[in-house]
Design an enzyme around this catalytic site. Sequence first.
Site, PDB file in Angstrom:
ATOM      1  N   ASP A 101      -2.431  46.902  54.623  1.00  0.00           N
ATOM      2  CA  ASP A 101      -2.080  46.404  53.294  1.00  0.00           C
ATOM      3  C   ASP A 101      -0.591  46.061  53.261  1.00  0.00           C
ATOM      4  OD1 ASP A 101      -4.660  46.953  52.534  1.00  0.00           O
ATOM      5  OD2 ASP A 101      -4.157  48.900  51.633  1.00  0.00           O
TER       6      ASP A 101
HETATM    7  N1  URA Z   1      -6.412  52.025  54.529  1.00  0.00           N
HETATM    8  C1  URA Z   1      -5.807  51.497  53.444  1.00  0.00           C
HETATM    9  O1  URA Z   1      -6.171  51.810  52.317  1.00  0.00           O
HETATM   10  N2  URA Z   1      -4.816  50.618  53.637  1.00  0.00           N
HETATM   11  C2  URA Z   1      -4.366  50.244  54.866  1.00  0.00           C
HETATM   12  O2  URA Z   1      -3.433  49.445  54.973  1.00  0.00           O
HETATM   13  C3  URA Z   1      -5.001  50.803  55.980  1.00  0.00           C
HETATM   14  C4  URA Z   1      -6.034  51.699  55.796  1.00  0.00           C
END
Ligand code: URA
Length: 238
Positions: A101
Amino acid sequence: MRLDKYLSDMGIGTRTELKKMIRKGQVSVNGVAVKDPGCDVSEDAAVTVNGALIPYETLVYYMLHKPAGIISASEDPREATVIDLLPEPRRKDLFPVGRLDRDTEGLLLITNDGDLAHRLLSPKHHVDKIYYARVSGQVTAPDVAAFRKGLVLPDGLECMPAELEVLSVNGAETEGFQSEVRITIREGKFHQIKRMFQAIGMEVLYLKRLSMGPLQLDPELKPGESRRLTERERMALK
Ligand code: URA
């Protein structure tokens, strides 16, 4: 092979872009500036673009310490991506293996090796991904057990069993607790860790990926920094 083909095979640019760069004198072969795009070069020649050596190699692998605030995409018309953080000149066929993310930090593998990416991402292969997270609230033994059993999210999504290790719990009843945890997941669904904690009524405040299979984030890399994988790391991934 022709010099412009050598550079195009290395993903440095299109044939038209490369011809321009070569004619401008930006490219040298074995220490001599060459202005003819058709110049004959061998795979073991020392070809440089603006002084940077471009070895003839087909597959390349980078480890990036992804900083928060950057998107995990190959290109985007509006904003910089993780690929833009790699040193210039960079090949145009690179992509990140899976997505973190925008606000997540940590280990991101960037390559042009589609087979490896497929193996690391395919749910069949169950590659362990380890994250450090700071979450709101107090993570308890029943939470750890629920993660180990495999959570079912409110939308019905069944998560595979995940290891949750509580590293510390800080704060107090009055101002609220925060827990630091290490979590290992074997799949990579959209916002997976955030949704898993949401399902037990907690919010992820900070998330950082520490490892993916045998590949561990190099502690020497600061957020935004990258390096090529070592021979040993490449072998471990194969
Ligand atoms: N899980 C999440 O919620 N975000 C990420 O970036 C990676 C794993």
